[in-house]
Design an enzyme around this catalytic site. Structure first.
Site, PDB file in Angstrom:
ATOM      1  N   CYS A   1       0.838  -1.198   0.000  1.00 43.53           N
ATOM      2  CA  CYS A   1       0.000   0.000   0.000  1.00 43.53           C
ATOM      3  C   CYS A   1       0.871   1.246   0.000  1.00 43.53           C
ATOM      4  O   CYS A   1       2.092   1.177  -0.022  1.00 43.53           O
ATOM      5  CB  CYS A   1      -0.936   0.007   1.202  1.00 43.53           C
ATOM      6  SG  CYS A   1      -0.070   0.252   2.767  1.00 43.53           S
TER       7      CYS A   1
ATOM      8  N   CYS B   1       3.915   1.879   2.248  1.00 43.71           N
ATOM      9  CA  CYS B   1       5.165   1.178   1.924  1.00 43.71           C
ATOM     10  C   CYS B   1       6.078   2.059   1.073  1.00 43.71           C
ATOM     11  O   CYS B   1       7.305   1.906   1.107  1.00 43.71           O
ATOM     12  CB  CYS B   1       4.874  -0.114   1.164  1.00 43.71           C
ATOM     13  SG  CYS B   1       3.859  -1.311   2.054  1.00 43.71           S
TER      14      CYS B   1
ATOM     15  N   ASP C   1      11.810  24.234 -34.491  1.00 45.29           N
ATOM     16  CA  ASP C   1      12.857  24.380 -35.491  1.00 45.29           C
ATOM     17  C   ASP C   1      12.183  24.270 -36.858  1.00 45.29           C
ATOM     18  O   ASP C   1      11.156  23.599 -36.990  1.00 45.29           O
ATOM     19  CB  ASP C   1      13.896  23.270 -35.305  1.00 45.29           C
ATOM     20  CG  ASP C   1      14.914  23.251 -36.418  1.00 45.29           C
ATOM     21  OD1 ASP C   1      15.508  24.304 -36.684  1.00 45.29           O
ATOM     22  OD2 ASP C   1      15.098  22.182 -37.026  1.00 45.29           O
TER      23      ASP C   1
ATOM     24  N   ASP D   1      14.872  18.424 -34.568  1.00 40.40           N
ATOM     25  CA  ASP D   1      15.377  17.118 -34.989  1.00 40.40           C
ATOM     26  C   ASP D   1      16.871  17.079 -35.251  1.00 40.40           C
ATOM     27  O   ASP D   1      17.409  16.024 -35.583  1.00 40.40           O
ATOM     28  CB  ASP D   1      14.658  16.664 -36.257  1.00 40.40           C
ATOM     29  CG  ASP D   1      15.150  17.404 -37.499  1.00 40.40           C
ATOM     30  OD1 ASP D   1      15.479  18.607 -37.372  1.00 40.40           O
ATOM     31  OD2 ASP D   1      15.216  16.792 -38.565  1.00 40.40           O
TER      32      ASP D   1
ATOM     33  N   ASP E   1      19.822  21.425 -32.426  1.00 41.85           N
ATOM     34  CA  ASP E   1      18.629  21.650 -31.603  1.00 41.85           C
ATOM     35  C   ASP E   1      18.804  21.103 -30.191  1.00 41.85           C
ATOM     36  O   ASP E   1      18.010  21.411 -29.311  1.00 41.85           O
ATOM     37  CB  ASP E   1      17.398  20.978 -32.234  1.00 41.85           C
ATOM     38  CG  ASP E   1      17.054  21.550 -33.594  1.00 41.85           C
ATOM     39  OD1 ASP E   1      17.224  22.767 -33.767  1.00 41.85           O
ATOM     40  OD2 ASP E   1      16.625  20.783 -34.476  1.00 41.85           O
TER      41      ASP E   1
END
Length: 759
Positions: free
Chosen positions: A17, A20, A436, A639, A643
């Site tokens: 639970c 813990c 970009d 990409d 970047d």
């Protein structure tokens, strides 16, 4: 010297639970350089280390705290075996809980009906004493066989000096049974009004909680379907060509450099490069894109994708845990184990919740015993038991991790990989997205569209010199010029003293001539007069093309323009982002006129032109400073290598999956496809996930906030009734099932617009 961070996911079966969670995290705090993040939903601990700490040290600390664990070998075939074993264990556990729930309810329900029909649950004569004594023995056996795991958990928690759900259930049911046995054995100790037995409460509570845990386990297993689906993509065998013979071998035995054949309709077993054949490959299971991609000699193919109609011969490049599919599985599992900031509050409350509930139960018992109406002892027992049972913080602990698990898994199905846990929450708050241009808004495959030459040079001569100069550059514009020269079968010449000038262009010597190719700034810095072609360059730029000036021996020789077409779905994706209330900003190294044309065509709100690669992160940081005061968040999608700093600087970085490994490693979210719709999908899903978490947390807080006072008897002065412990047990079990079921609603999430239907 930088310290490399390592991580591991540990399965902890003894985690029961929310209380813990804090105990486990606390046990790892004393280990130098180690951070442990606990996921109650799938009972795992994500361990991240910046030191050379051995994993056995971590396992030892967990075992000492009473939570022994097993390391999950992510991204490997052994992980699949571990998952299969976990499914088997869960199935056994599910049937165990159902069986013992039926046993307990088999006694509890008839006893409860007897009490409701006859009202006789007291000890008034020796015959009733004997009868209820026999019932008490049977109830005790049920507590031992069907509820023994709760009492074992109580003992373990006492040994390690912490309290959890088992503590509350064992104390509540044990107290009810013990009081009832005292009534049976020593009725003279109590007044007639207090000689009431509660055996049905003990049996019913054990039965209902076992039933609730079984339903919760069944619903919880659905949350890991994304990982199961990914594991299901893995091919079991591979056809390897060795010594001229085709051999079918287990995929685990494939080695790098092996030549493999894959026939139509077969899954590709490992990552590799095609050396013979041509086919269409369905990559939808990885990218979310449903249209098969044509693959030919030299193209890369990935494990788990489906070969559609041609026979392919390819060389294995990545095998085992190195394949893209294996890394995706590892990323998804790690992200599911990560913790969102919103979970911290729930964890803090849960860490002190059980001890606080025990104190509240004792306080309520004291109030009812010393100040309550008769029968005080009976009322005290009912209140104490009900408070202990109803207050289990299971729903509170499951509220966040269940939603995160389902949300991250759903993202993977959409071709979105969440690399960092808090990215799922941060993405929901984005109000500005920086894009970009090249390869993100545009196709990233520019082509030469026009060549304007000045006498005495011809267009062919200009292209020959430009292609020769650019053959050493990896810039997309350079690749377009070289490709244009090769398509015209131009023989490239040797280049000397080549120099790339970031954000400006390139220079070098070809045939003893000094060449400059780049933007207006490059020409101006080198004393080249461009007045004769300035108007033409502006005209071309207004059409969305990128004009590059060519100078030979510092004299203007002409213009070469390159156009990178906007992706067919970029405009529609940006409209979706606008509907989500997000301002879209474009960063590009292009000149202002070209940038303005692209921004107008794509529907961009703002743009910054002539931005040097090293300045992109600075622009993102500047936007963050301007917007942070009003609580806004700035995302970035790109990409390329240049970047990466901006992706890392942003609040949430989105790497287009077709980009470089550096960009992907710098981002919080990786899009396996190339479409900007993936960014919109990720943001919509993050908002849906956060909304789901808030619903779960609200329900859990309301449940406990209302349940505990009612269980303590706050309504008794107005109604004359106390909450039945059996109802409390049913409500506690139902609260966890409700949270898990609500989280599973995310499995049916669909983006607002199907990107694949966009034209």
């Amino acid at each position: 010297m930088t310290t490399r961070e390592t991580s591991a996911v540990i399965s902890v079966a003894a985690m029961n639970c929310a209380s813990c969670v804090g105990k486990i995290e606390k046990s790892l705090q004393g280990i130098n350089g180690v951070k442990g993040t606990v996921n109650l939903a799938d009972k795992t601990v994500l361990v991240e280390s910046t030191s050379n700490t051995d994993i056995h040290t971590v396992l030892s600390a967990l075992a000492k705290a009473g939570f022994p664990g097993t390391v999950l070998d992510l991204g490997n075939d052994s992980f699949e075996r571990q998952q299969a074993q976990q499914e088997t264990d869960d199935s056994r556990r599910y049937h165990y809980l159902l069986k013992h729930s039926a046993i307990a309810l088999g006694l509890g329900i008839p006893l409860m009906i007897w009490g409701m029909v006859t009202g006789e649950m007291g000890i008034n004569n020796p015959q009733e004493q004997i009868a209820w004594g026999m019932v008490g023995v049977v109830t005790g056996l049920i507590l031992y066989f069907s509820g023994g795991h709760f009492f074992t958990g109580l003992w373990q928690s006492l040994k390690h000096r912490h309290a959890n759900m088992d503590t509350l259930v064992a104390l509540g049911t044990g107290a009810a049974w013990l009081f009832s046995m005292i009534v049976v054995l020593f009725p003279e100790w109590l007044p007639n009004s207090a000689r009431h037995v509660y055996f049905e409460a003990s049996a019913m509570i054990i039965g209902l909680i076992n039933l609730g845990h079984a339903l919760e386990l069944r619903a919880r297993s659905k949350t890991s379907e994304a990982v199961k689906r990914l594991l299901g993509l893995q091919a079991r065998t591979a056809r390897v060509i060795r010594d001229g013979k085709a051999l079918d071998i287990p995929v685990q035995q494939v080695r790098k450099g092996d030549t493999l054949r894959v026939r139509p309709g077969e899954k590709i077993p490992v990552d590799g490069n095609i050396v013979d054949g041509k086919s269409f490959v369905d990559e939808s299971m990885l990218t979310g894109e449903p249209i098969p991609i044509e693959k030919k000699v030299g193209d890369a193919i990935s494990a788990g994708t489906l070969n559609k109609n041609g026979s392919l011969l390819f060389t294995a490049e990545k095998v085992g845990s190195e394949t893209v599919l294996a890394q995706i599985i590892a990323l998804v599992k790690k992200a599911q184990s990560a913790k969102m900031p919103i979970a911290r509050l729930a964890d803090k409350i849960s860490s002190i919740f059980v001890p606080a509930v025990i104190l509240l139960a004792l306080l309520a018992a004291a109030v009812w015993y010393f100040a309550g109406p008769e029968p005080r002892a009976a009322h005290m027992l009912v209140v104490t038991t009900t408070v202990l049972i109803i207050a289990c913080p299971c729903a509170l602990g499951l509220a966040t991790p269940m939603s995160v698990m389902v949300g991250v898994g759903k993202a993977a199905q959409l071709g979105i990989l969440i690399r960092k846990g808090d990215a799922l929450q941060q993405a929901s708050k984005l109000t500005t997205l920086v894009l970009d241009k090249t390869g993100t808004i545009t196709e990233g495959r520019p082509i030469v569209t026009e060549i304007v030459s000045l006498e005495p040079y011809t267009e062919v001569e200009l292209l020959t010199l430009a292609a020769s100069l650019e053959q050493g550059s990896e810039h997309p514009l350079a690749e377009a010029i070289v490709a244009s020269g090769q398509s015209k079968q131009i023989a490239l010449k040797a280049v000397n003293s080549f120099q790339a000038i970031p954000g400006h262009g390139v220079s070098g010597n070809v045939d003893g001539q000094v060449l400059l190719l780049g933007n207006k700034k490059l020409m101006t810095d080198n004393g080249c007069n461009i007045e004769s072609l300035a108007g033409k360059a502006e005209q071309l730029a207004e059409q969305g093309q990128t004009p590059m000036f060519m100078a030979i021996d510092h004299c203007l020789a002409g213009i070469i323009t390159v156009s990178d077409p906007i992706r067919c779905d970029s405009q529609a994706a940006i409209k979706r982002l606008h509907k989500l209330g997000i301002t879209v900003v474009m960063l590009t190294g292009d000149n202002r006129i070209t940038a303005q044309a692209i921004a107008r065509q794509a529907g961009i709100d703002e743009f910054y032109a002539e931005v040097l690669p090293e300045d992109k992160a600075g622009h993102v940081q500047q936007l963050q400073r301007l917007l942070s005061k009003s609580g806004h968040k700035v995302g970035m999608a790109g990409d390329g290598i240049n970047d990466a700093p901006a992706l890392a600087q942003s609040d949430v970085g989105f790497a287009i999956g077709t980009g470089t490994d550096v960009a992907i490693e710098s981002a919080d979210v990786t899009l396996m496809g190339a479409s900007l719709h993936g960014v919109a999908d990720a943001i919509e899903l993050s908002r849906a996930t956060l909304r789901n978490i808030k619903q779960n947390l609200f329900g859990a807080f309301i449940y406990n906030s209302l349940g505990i006072p009612i269980a303590a008897g706050i309504l008794f002065p107005f109604t004359g009734m106390l909450l039945n412990p059996v109802i409390a047990g049913g409500a506690m079990a139902l609260s966890s099932v409700t949270v898990v079921s609500n989280a599973n609603r995310l499995r049916w999430f669909k983006p607002s617009t199907n990107k694949h239907q966009m034209s």
